[in-house]
Design an enzyme around this catalytic site. Structure first.
Site, PDB file in Angstrom:
ATOM      1  N   ARG A 262      41.829  34.238  36.027  1.00  0.00           N
ATOM      2  CA  ARG A 262      40.655  35.120  35.266  1.00  0.00           C
ATOM      3  C   ARG A 262      41.350  35.636  34.025  1.00  0.00           C
ATOM      4  O   ARG A 262      42.240  36.588  33.994  1.00  0.00           O
ATOM      5  CB  ARG A 262      39.889  36.024  36.098  1.00  0.00           C
ATOM      6  CG  ARG A 262      39.475  35.271  37.355  1.00  0.00           C
ATOM      7  CD  ARG A 262      38.245  35.949  37.989  1.00  0.00           C
ATOM      8  NE  ARG A 262      37.751  35.045  39.205  1.00  0.00           N
ATOM      9  CZ  ARG A 262      36.949  35.586  39.982  1.00  0.00           C
ATOM     10  NH1 ARG A 262      36.435  36.655  39.793  1.00  0.00           N
ATOM     11  NH2 ARG A 262      36.449  34.605  41.008  1.00  0.00           N
ATOM     12  N   ARG A 277      43.009  44.122  39.729  1.00  0.00           N
ATOM     13  CA  ARG A 277      42.640  43.234  39.009  1.00  0.00           C
ATOM     14  C   ARG A 277      43.707  42.661  38.151  1.00  0.00           C
ATOM     15  O   ARG A 277      44.231  42.967  37.523  1.00  0.00           O
ATOM     16  CB  ARG A 277      41.601  44.000  38.189  1.00  0.00           C
ATOM     17  CG  ARG A 277      40.763  43.076  37.154  1.00  0.00           C
ATOM     18  CD  ARG A 277      39.924  43.892  36.128  1.00  0.00           C
ATOM     19  NE  ARG A 277      38.734  44.685  36.867  1.00  0.00           N
ATOM     20  CZ  ARG A 277      37.995  44.197  37.551  1.00  0.00           C
ATOM     21  NH1 ARG A 277      37.285  42.973  37.224  1.00  0.00           N
ATOM     22  NH2 ARG A 277      36.997  45.075  38.292  1.00  0.00           N
ATOM     23  N   GLU A 349      35.223  45.917  46.287  1.00  0.00           N
ATOM     24  CA  GLU A 349      34.791  44.516  46.551  1.00  0.00           C
ATOM     25  C   GLU A 349      35.971  43.723  46.875  1.00  0.00           C
ATOM     26  O   GLU A 349      37.009  43.728  46.315  1.00  0.00           O
ATOM     27  CB  GLU A 349      34.183  43.977  45.137  1.00  0.00           C
ATOM     28  CG  GLU A 349      33.874  42.405  45.579  1.00  0.00           C
ATOM     29  CD  GLU A 349      33.296  41.673  44.238  1.00  0.00           C
ATOM     30  OE1 GLU A 349      33.049  42.485  43.151  1.00  0.00           O
ATOM     31  OE2 GLU A 349      33.443  40.514  44.330  1.00  0.00           O
ATOM     32  N   SER A 352      32.329  38.444  48.026  1.00  0.00           N
ATOM     33  CA  SER A 352      31.216  38.135  47.490  1.00  0.00           C
ATOM     34  C   SER A 352      30.563  37.090  48.040  1.00  0.00           C
ATOM     35  O   SER A 352      31.165  35.840  47.985  1.00  0.00           O
ATOM     36  CB  SER A 352      31.153  37.997  45.936  1.00  0.00           C
ATOM     37  OG  SER A 352      30.037  38.328  45.420  1.00  0.00           O
ATOM     38  N   ARG A 391      43.635  41.720  47.266  1.00  0.00           N
ATOM     39  CA  ARG A 391      43.029  42.920  47.671  1.00  0.00           C
ATOM     40  C   ARG A 391      43.086  43.394  48.956  1.00  0.00           C
ATOM     41  O   ARG A 391      42.961  44.411  49.367  1.00  0.00           O
ATOM     42  CB  ARG A 391      41.366  42.874  47.185  1.00  0.00           C
ATOM     43  CG  ARG A 391      41.354  42.834  45.623  1.00  0.00           C
ATOM     44  CD  ARG A 391      39.879  42.998  45.265  1.00  0.00           C
ATOM     45  NE  ARG A 391      39.862  43.216  43.756  1.00  0.00           N
ATOM     46  CZ  ARG A 391      38.788  43.248  42.843  1.00  0.00           C
ATOM     47  NH1 ARG A 391      37.500  43.158  43.746  1.00  0.00           N
ATOM     48  NH2 ARG A 391      38.868  43.468  41.879  1.00  0.00           N
TER      49      ARG A 391
END
Length: 425
Positions: A262, A277, A349, A352, A391
């Site tokens: 990303r 991130r 998070e 999802s 994560r």
RNA sequence: GGAGAGGUGGCUGAGCGGUCGAAAGCACCCGACUUGAAAUCGGGUGAGGGCAUGCGCCCUCCGGGGGUUCGAAUCCCUCCCUCUCCGCCA
């Protein structure tokens, strides 16, 4: 893509639904374009019919040995008129498709109101928040103490938002992937798949990343364009693109480990420290393709499958329902799993889980043959992280840390680490 | 990367400028025969869209895009994909 028939029949209601997301859909303008399309299409088709009929007549006349020149001139004139009409129709039609591709999915009625992350209601919580008799370190400190987590090395060979793991941490990272795949394949009835990590624009359009979110993606210089997969959702969901599935093939449950890439454009100041991130991270993704009537039940099931991983790892988490302002473009309803990070003293998070209803299926032309109607109809697609590996590693380090900076190994992972119960550094 | 062959309906596969959405076979569905089944025989069976919504009429689609032509699955250009051989290579 929203069902174009709905869009035509009741644009006001659709506008109202999308307005909950903060999305403005100009129903009047759409209706106008649609009107023009309709009349122009009728006219174009009439002309096409005219041309077809007369051309056939020319063929017949030619066989009888008649003079066909005058006939040819006449049809030629129709042809000119036709190509003019076709050109305009084409323009209107691609305008309509353009609008359709930029409309987000309709929200499930139970999606809560709200504008952002802060408005996502908590549905449930699992596990006690660990109480430390020392000040917990964050995963970057722990990684430094243990060794094997090197952001500087990553910056030298790539840049910021990358990490190099080595030794025990690299192994723990790999163990997590293995563990997740094993659970989902052996206990939750998912089939493991291996897929390309470079995908084309059509695949990304199918799942909804394109045309709207190109800036979030890494594009590879290649003709035609390749993109690095931002999530396994893209290649795996597109496995059913342009297919008509038989009743018996459904539901499809697939699990896939991939790296995810990303660009994080627009997140320049956000989570710059540590592994939270990154431009590149690993994820084990769950994807389901189901009969439309079963998709809401499937969403609960899929979310539960992701939760199992956190429970087995003994990581405290909560489930939130994404509100109208925070939910993703393609999703009709999303549950986020958030894991407790002691150093940040908050939930973050880690998964999802979404039901995309027929939104992606329409874009992909993924259908099933409904035995009740005998007709091909769009399937429903779902996916969820099960889980984000990086994560998860962060969460283990922070939740299982000891005062001396060493980190215990969650019971479930011990067999994957050769019996090791403690990361020593 | 070089040389060649090819991409047609759920599958196999014919068609190579007009009546072709497309032969034939398989698969599938309905009917006949049969106590039932199999076999056999007869019929049906692609997708998307427009008009009408009463049976219906029409348009588009033969890998994608563009072109030639009154007319393209069929001819030309271009891209993609598959297969065979060669080269290179994890």
């Amino acid at each position: 893509m929203i069902d174009p028939k709905l869009l035509r029949q009741d644009p006001q209601q659709i506008a109202a639904n999308l307005a909950r997301r903060g999305f403005v859909f100009d129903a009047e303008r759409y209706r106008g374009l649609e009107e023009r399309r309709r009349s122009l299409q009728a006219r174009t088709q009439d002309l096409q019919n005219e041309r077809n009929v007369r051309s056939k007549a020319i063929g017949a006349a030619k066989q009888r040995g008649e003079d066909i020149e005058p006939l040819k001139r006449e049809v030629s004139r129709i042809g000119e008129e036709l190509s003019e009409a076709e050109a305009i129709l084409d323009k209107i039609q691609s305008g309509l498709v353009g609008i359709q591709l930029e409309l987000p999915n309709l929200l499930h009625p139970e999606v809560p109101d709200g504008e952002g992350e802060a408005d996502n209601p908590e549905l449930r919580r699992w596990g006690g928040i660990p109480a430390f008799d020392f000040t917990p370190r964050d995963h970057v400190e722990l990684g430094t103490l243990l060794g094997g987590m090197d952001f500087e090395a990553a910056a030298r060979i790539a840049g910021s938002r990358f990490v190099v793991l080595s030794g025990e941490l690299a192994r723990l990272h790999r163990a997590l992937i293995q563990f997740m795949l094993d659970i989902h394949t052996s206990e939750h009835d998912y089939t493991e798949v291996y897929v390309p990590y470079l995908v084309n624009a059509a695949a990304l359009t199918g799942t909804g990343q394109l045309p709207k979110f190109e800036e979030d993606l890494f594009r590879v210089e290649h003709e035609p364009a390749f993109y690095l997969t931002p999530t396994a959702e893209v290649p795996v969901t597109n496995l059913v693109r342009e297919r008509i599935l038989e009743e018996g093939e459904l539901p499809l449950r697939m699990v896939c480990h991939t790296p995810c890439f990303r660009s994080e454009a627009g997140n320049y100041g956000k989570d710059t420290r540590g592994m939270i991130r990154q431009h590149q991270f690993e994820k084990v993704e769950l994807v389901q393709v189901v009969r439309p009537a079963e998709s809401w039940e499937a969403l609960e099931g899929l979310t539960g499958h992701a939760e199992v991983i956190l429970r087995r790892l003994g990581l405290p988490y909560r489930v939130v329902s994404l509100c109208a302002g925070d939910i993703g473009f393609s999703s009709a309803r999303t549950y986020d799993l958030e894991v407790w990070l002691p150093a940040q003293e908050r939930f973050r998070e880690i998964s999802s889980c979404s039901n995309f209803t027929d939104f992606q299926a329409r874009r992909m032309k993924a259908r099933w043959r409904n035995p009740e109607t005998g007709k091909p109809e769009p399937v429903h697609t779902l996916n969820g992280s099960g889980l984000a590996v990086g994560r998860c590693l962060v969460a283990i380090l922070e939740n299982y840390q000891q005062a001396d900076g060493r980190v215990a190994v969650p019971e479930a992972l011990v067999p994957y680490l050769g019996g090791r119960r403690l990361l020593l550094g």
